[in-house]
Design a protein around this motif. Structure first.
Motif, PDB file in Angstrom:
ATOM      1  N   GLU A   1       0.828  -1.202   0.000  1.00  0.00           N
ATOM      2  CA  GLU A   1       0.000   0.000   0.000  1.00  0.00           C
ATOM      3  C   GLU A   1       0.865   1.255   0.000  1.00  0.00           C
ATOM      4  N   LEU A   2       0.263   2.326  -0.499  1.00  0.00           N
ATOM      5  CA  LEU A   2       0.927   3.621  -0.524  1.00  0.00           C
ATOM      6  C   LEU A   2       1.086   4.161   0.890  1.00  0.00           C
ATOM      7  N   VAL A   3       2.280   4.656   1.184  1.00  0.00           N
ATOM      8  CA  VAL A   3       2.500   5.384   2.427  1.00  0.00           C
ATOM      9  C   VAL A   3       2.573   6.878   2.119  1.00  0.00           C
ATOM     10  N   ALA A   4       3.510   7.235   1.236  1.00  0.00           N
ATOM     11  CA  ALA A   4       3.679   8.647   0.888  1.00  0.00           C
ATOM     12  C   ALA A   4       4.463   8.763  -0.403  1.00  0.00           C
ATOM     13  N   THR A   5       4.175   9.815  -1.162  1.00  0.00           N
ATOM     14  CA  THR A   5       4.936  10.118  -2.365  1.00  0.00           C
ATOM     15  C   THR A   5       5.315  11.585  -2.375  1.00  0.00           C
ATOM     16  N   ILE A   6       6.369  11.886  -3.107  1.00  0.00           N
ATOM     17  CA  ILE A   6       6.770  13.270  -3.300  1.00  0.00           C
ATOM     18  C   ILE A   6       7.235  13.412  -4.738  1.00  0.00           C
ATOM     19  N   THR A   7       6.674  14.389  -5.432  1.00  0.00           N
ATOM     20  CA  THR A   7       6.999  14.553  -6.839  1.00  0.00           C
ATOM     21  C   THR A   7       8.364  15.216  -7.007  1.00  0.00           C
ATOM     22  N   SER A   8       8.822  15.237  -8.254  1.00  0.00           N
ATOM     23  CA  SER A   8      10.086  15.922  -8.542  1.00  0.00           C
ATOM     24  C   SER A   8       9.993  17.404  -8.183  1.00  0.00           C
ATOM     25  N   GLY A   9       8.795  17.941  -8.212  1.00  0.00           N
ATOM     26  CA  GLY A   9       8.591  19.340  -7.867  1.00  0.00           C
ATOM     27  C   GLY A   9       8.380  19.598  -6.389  1.00  0.00           C
ATOM     28  N   GLY A  10       8.319  18.514  -5.584  1.00  0.00           N
ATOM     29  CA  GLY A  10       8.200  18.675  -4.148  1.00  0.00           C
ATOM     30  C   GLY A  10       6.803  18.551  -3.571  1.00  0.00           C
ATOM     31  N   THR A  11       5.832  18.189  -4.393  1.00  0.00           N
ATOM     32  CA  THR A  11       4.460  18.013  -3.892  1.00  0.00           C
ATOM     33  C   THR A  11       4.329  16.633  -3.258  1.00  0.00           C
ATOM     34  N   SER A  12       3.796  16.603  -2.039  1.00  0.00           N
ATOM     35  CA  SER A  12       3.678  15.340  -1.312  1.00  0.00           C
ATOM     36  C   SER A  12       2.227  14.872  -1.234  1.00  0.00           C
ATOM     37  N   ASN A  13       2.096  13.565  -1.055  1.00  0.00           N
ATOM     38  CA  ASN A  13       0.791  12.933  -0.937  1.00  0.00           C
ATOM     39  C   ASN A  13       0.936  11.789   0.058  1.00  0.00           C
ATOM     40  N   TYR A  14      -0.125  11.551   0.863  1.00  0.00           N
ATOM     41  CA  TYR A  14      -0.036  10.551   1.920  1.00  0.00           C
ATOM     42  C   TYR A  14      -1.221   9.599   1.895  1.00  0.00           C
ATOM     43  N   GLY A  15      -0.958   8.360   2.313  1.00  0.00           N
ATOM     44  CA  GLY A  15      -2.043   7.440   2.541  1.00  0.00           C
ATOM     45  C   GLY A  15      -2.859   7.900   3.741  1.00  0.00           C
ATOM     46  N   ASP A  16      -4.139   7.586   3.738  1.00  0.00           N
ATOM     47  CA  ASP A  16      -5.028   8.075   4.789  1.00  0.00           C
ATOM     48  C   ASP A  16      -4.582   7.638   6.177  1.00  0.00           C
ATOM     49  N   SER A  17      -4.018   6.443   6.273  1.00  0.00           N
ATOM     50  CA  SER A  17      -3.689   5.899   7.592  1.00  0.00           C
ATOM     51  C   SER A  17      -2.472   6.573   8.228  1.00  0.00           C
ATOM     52  N   VAL A  18      -1.705   7.342   7.464  1.00  0.00           N
ATOM     53  CA  VAL A  18      -0.496   7.954   8.013  1.00  0.00           C
ATOM     54  C   VAL A  18      -0.541   9.483   8.012  1.00  0.00           C
ATOM     55  N   LYS A  19      -1.596  10.056   7.464  1.00  0.00           N
ATOM     56  CA  LYS A  19      -1.698  11.517   7.411  1.00  0.00           C
ATOM     57  C   LYS A  19      -1.608  12.110   8.811  1.00  0.00           C
ATOM     58  N   GLY A  20      -0.788  13.145   8.927  1.00  0.00           N
ATOM     59  CA  GLY A  20      -0.622  13.805  10.214  1.00  0.00           C
ATOM     60  C   GLY A  20       0.427  13.173  11.106  1.00  0.00           C
ATOM     61  N   ARG A  21       0.907  11.987  10.742  1.00  0.00           N
ATOM     62  CA  ARG A  21       1.925  11.304  11.556  1.00  0.00           C
ATOM     63  C   ARG A  21       3.254  11.142  10.820  1.00  0.00           C
ATOM     64  N   PHE A  22       3.191  10.947   9.515  1.00  0.00           N
ATOM     65  CA  PHE A  22       4.393  10.718   8.708  1.00  0.00           C
ATOM     66  C   PHE A  22       4.656  11.926   7.824  1.00  0.00           C
ATOM     67  N   THR A  23       5.942  12.163   7.549  1.00  0.00           N
ATOM     68  CA  THR A  23       6.335  13.248   6.656  1.00  0.00           C
ATOM     69  C   THR A  23       7.396  12.744   5.695  1.00  0.00           C
ATOM     70  N   ILE A  24       7.142  12.940   4.405  1.00  0.00           N
ATOM     71  CA  ILE A  24       8.118  12.578   3.383  1.00  0.00           C
ATOM     72  C   ILE A  24       8.879  13.833   2.954  1.00  0.00           C
ATOM     73  N   SER A  25      10.164  13.666   2.692  1.00  0.00           N
ATOM     74  CA  SER A  25      10.970  14.788   2.216  1.00  0.00           C
ATOM     75  C   SER A  25      12.068  14.240   1.319  1.00  0.00           C
ATOM     76  N   ARG A  26      12.700  15.135   0.583  1.00  0.00           N
ATOM     77  CA  ARG A  26      13.760  14.706  -0.322  1.00  0.00           C
ATOM     78  C   ARG A  26      14.891  15.714  -0.298  1.00  0.00           C
ATOM     79  N   ASP A  27      16.096  15.212  -0.514  1.00  0.00           N
ATOM     80  CA  ASP A  27      17.287  16.045  -0.636  1.00  0.00           C
ATOM     81  C   ASP A  27      17.918  15.690  -1.973  1.00  0.00           C
ATOM     82  N   ASN A  28      17.677  16.512  -2.968  1.00  0.00           N
ATOM     83  CA  ASN A  28      18.166  16.203  -4.311  1.00  0.00           C
ATOM     84  C   ASN A  28      19.695  16.218  -4.374  1.00  0.00           C
ATOM     85  N   ALA A  29      20.327  17.031  -3.554  1.00  0.00           N
ATOM     86  CA  ALA A  29      21.789  17.098  -3.548  1.00  0.00           C
ATOM     87  C   ALA A  29      22.401  15.781  -3.069  1.00  0.00           C
ATOM     88  N   LYS A  30      21.667  15.076  -2.213  1.00  0.00           N
ATOM     89  CA  LYS A  30      22.145  13.794  -1.683  1.00  0.00           C
ATOM     90  C   LYS A  30      21.474  12.595  -2.344  1.00  0.00           C
TER      91      LYS A  30
END
Length: 115
Positions: free
Chosen positions: A46-75
């Motif tokens: 199942e989906l937990v979270a996604t983040i687009t190349s542009g930085g837009t995030s989306n979360y599965g209903d069961s984790v909203k408000g508890r999980f945070t996705i982020s990305r570091d393109n330099a790393k």
């Protein structure tokens, strides 16, 4: 060779926190949409979270408000900060990279939440 290597999984008590990391290599990381999925025993992935190349995030209903996705393109790394963990969050967590028709998966990292 494209590789997605997850780390940061482990055993944690309910209410605790973990941060997962996924280091990517062999692809143009900043152009890929990245995501985290999970699969518990006997259940579908199942989906937990996604983040687009542009930085837009989306979360599965069961984790909203508890999980945070982020990305570091330099790393070339995507993260999943997991707070207020529950026993039902126990699963193997997989990193995913998508771009156009290409879709790649990591080997997974186990997260176990004890109640």
């Amino acid at each position: 060779q494209i590789q997605l290597v997850e780390s940061g999984g482990g055993l944690v008590q309910a209410g605790g926190s973990l941060r997962l990391s996924c280091a990517a290599s062999g692809l143009l990381f900043s152009f890929n949409d990245m995501g985290w999925y999970r699969q518990a025993p006997g259940k579908q992935r199942e989906l937990v979270a996604t983040i687009t190349s542009g930085g837009t995030s989306n979360y599965g209903d069961s984790v909203k408000g508890r999980f945070t996705i982020s990305r570091d393109n330099a790393k070339s790394t995507v993260y999943l900060q997991m707070n207020s963990l529950k026993s039902e969050d126990t699963a193997v967590y997989y990193c995913n990279a998508k771009r156009r028709y290409n879709n790649y998966w990591g080997q997974g990292t186990q997260v176990t939440v004890s109640s």
